[in-house]
Every structure is written in C-alpha cells, then in structure tokens.
Enzyme design. Structure first.
Site, PDB file in Angstrom:
ATOM      1  N   CYS A   1    -125.352  58.212  60.520  1.00 24.41           N
ATOM      2  CA  CYS A   1    -124.087  58.400  61.218  1.00 24.41           C
ATOM      3  C   CYS A   1    -124.035  59.776  61.878  1.00 24.41           C
ATOM      4  CB  CYS A   1    -122.921  58.235  60.237  1.00 24.41           C
ATOM      5  SG  CYS A   1    -121.291  58.270  61.010  1.00 24.41           S
ATOM      6  N   CYS A   2    -124.437  60.795  61.127  1.00 27.94           N
ATOM      7  CA  CYS A   2    -124.471  62.144  61.683  1.00 27.94           C
ATOM      8  C   CYS A   2    -125.504  62.257  62.795  1.00 27.94           C
ATOM      9  CB  CYS A   2    -124.794  63.153  60.588  1.00 27.94           C
ATOM     10  SG  CYS A   2    -123.425  63.498  59.461  1.00 27.94           S
TER      11      CYS A   2
ATOM     12  N   CYS B   1    -115.473  61.973  55.619  1.00 26.65           N
ATOM     13  CA  CYS B   1    -116.450  62.575  54.711  1.00 26.65           C
ATOM     14  C   CYS B   1    -116.059  63.960  54.205  1.00 26.65           C
ATOM     15  CB  CYS B   1    -117.809  62.666  55.405  1.00 26.65           C
ATOM     16  SG  CYS B   1    -118.392  61.129  56.143  1.00 26.65           S
TER      17      CYS B   1
ATOM     18  N   CYS C   1    -115.613  65.578  59.445  1.00 25.55           N
ATOM     19  CA  CYS C   1    -114.941  64.322  59.764  1.00 25.55           C
ATOM     20  C   CYS C   1    -114.006  63.924  58.622  1.00 25.55           C
ATOM     21  CB  CYS C   1    -115.965  63.218  59.991  1.00 25.55           C
ATOM     22  SG  CYS C   1    -117.056  63.509  61.407  1.00 25.55           S
TER      23      CYS C   1
ATOM     24  N   CYS D   1    -125.222  68.187  58.121  1.00 21.46           N
ATOM     25  CA  CYS D   1    -125.129  67.057  59.062  1.00 21.46           C
ATOM     26  C   CYS D   1    -126.456  66.777  59.756  1.00 21.46           C
ATOM     27  CB  CYS D   1    -124.032  67.314  60.100  1.00 21.46           C
ATOM     28  SG  CYS D   1    -124.382  68.660  61.248  1.00 21.46           S
TER      29      CYS D   1
END
Length: 247
Positions: free
Chosen positions: A128-129, A212, A209, A235
């Site tokens: 995702c990062c 998280c 975010c 990240c």
C-alpha cells in the site's frame, strides 16, 4: 539540469564519499545554514523538499520560506490522510507563502488494479505504501538529484544513526534536522509562532494515514503509533532503491 546529469554519471562510491564529506561539514552548522548551503550552493537548481505536513513539518517549511519560498515542496497525497492534515497543509502553505506545492498521488490505473477494494493497507501494508508513496515519489524524483527530509535521530531506534547527508546510489538526501530533539522543535515553534498540527494535542506526535496511525502513550517512541501492531516501521520512501550504501 546540469547537476542532475553530473549526479547520474557519478559512481556510487563517489556519491557516498561526497555525502560523508558533506555530513561531516554540516555537523557543526545550524539547520538554517545547512539548508541555505544545500539549496543555494551544493545542489543549486536540483533539490526539492518532501513534506508530510505532519507534527514537526512547520519547522522545515518555515526555514524554506525564508530561504526560497518557490522551492518545490512535494506532498504525498495517499487519499487516506486525516482531514486535519489536508487543512493544515493548505493553511500552512498559505501562511508561509510557499508558492510551489505539488500533490503527488498513486497512478489511478495501478490503484484500481492493486487495491480495488481499498483494503490493501490492512492486508499488505508495505505494498500500500509502495503504491501510494514510494512509486509516486520515485517518478517525481527522476527529475531531481537531491531532496530534503525532516527525519531526526531522536524519533526512533531505526533513525538513531541518521547522517545529515545520504546517497542512495542516485539521489542525495539532506536531513538538516537530524540532530534536533523534541525540545528543539518546540522551541522553534514558539520562537516563530508557528501553528501546531491539530492532532498533536490529541496524542499524535507522528502523523500518517488515518488507517495506520494511532495516538501514542506518554513516554513511548514518537513513532510507535505508526503501523501500530505491525512489524512495519517505515513507509519505504527512505529505503535505498538504487543499490547505494549511504543509507
């Protein structure tokens, strides 16, 4: 950009050596002096700043506004930021007179293919990062030879030996606040009447975010609320990707 072309031609060992020499020289300089030298001399016309517009970000952004308010400032818009962060970004940029703020986002086709259900942050947080931060920044950094980061040695064990200048095999990374601690940050905010990120008073000393990031318990590592409950601690944008050994 002549400097960028020269950087690309540089052997990794030469880049690492230059980074080490700059780090040694910068250790005795103030953050403002480091920034001024990096922007106006060492990497003139070939350096940008990445900012999360998080808890400590106003310090570097204020310094930049006094040196070069037109310097490119990159914000990685993951579409998962707290709304307070987006408001803070816009208000701070306006207040400081920053005229070259650019928001970077994931490629729409890649996002649809890799995270169509918007659950990637939970199932594969590293990916995702990578999708929302690493790749967008790497694409932009193809145009630049150096960038400025707000990382500090006191933030976590993984950053305790952070040099002031790094070389990742292709880019130089300047960390002018590497030697600063929480008291230094607080003093600068006070001295320059800088507005705090609205989430700081709610227990968020490090803000990413909303999916998280959690509040941090008193006395805990400032970044312990990032990816809480996971093995993940970064990240990925600061990981070496070109084979350099300067990080």
């Amino acid at each position: 950009m002549t400097v960028l072309i020269d950087t690309l031609k540089q052997a990794p060992s030469e880049g690492v050596q230059r980074a080490a020499e700059l780090s040694a020289r910068y250790e005795t300089m103030t953050a403002q002096e480091i920034l001024r030298d990096a922007i106006r001399n060492e990497f003139f016309g070939d350096i940008t700043l990445s900012s999360s517009f998080g808890a400590d970000s106003a310090v570097l952004l204020h310094m930049i506004s006094e040196i070069d308010p037109g310097l490119l400032v990159l914000f990685l818009d993951t579409d998962r930021h707290f709304f307070q962060t987006l408001q803070y970004r816009d208000e701070l940029a306006k207040r400081l007179g920053l005229t070259n703020l650019v928001n970077l986002k994931a490629d729409a086709e890649e996002a649809a293919a890799e995270d169509g259900k918007n659950t990637l942050w939970r199932t594969q947080p590293d990916q995702c990062c990578d999708l929302r931060k690493v790749r967008p920044l790497n694409r932009e950094m193809e145009k630049w030879g150096a960038w400025i980061s707000g990382r500090k040695r006191h933030q976590s064990a993984t950053r305790a030996k952070l040099p002031i200048v790094e070389f990742d095999g292709r880019h130089y990374k300047v960390n002018p606040l590497a030697t600063w601690n929480a008291d230094d940050i607080a003093a600068y905010f006070l001295a320059h009447d800088l507005p705090p990120h609205p989430l700081v008073e709610q227990g968020f000393p490090s803000i990413g975010c909303f999916t998280c990031t959690k509040p941090v318990e008193q006395g805990a590592d400032a970044r312990s609320g990032r990816w809480a409950g996971m093995e993940k601690v970064e990240c990925g944008i600061h990981n070496p990707i070109y084979g350099g050994d300067g990080i």
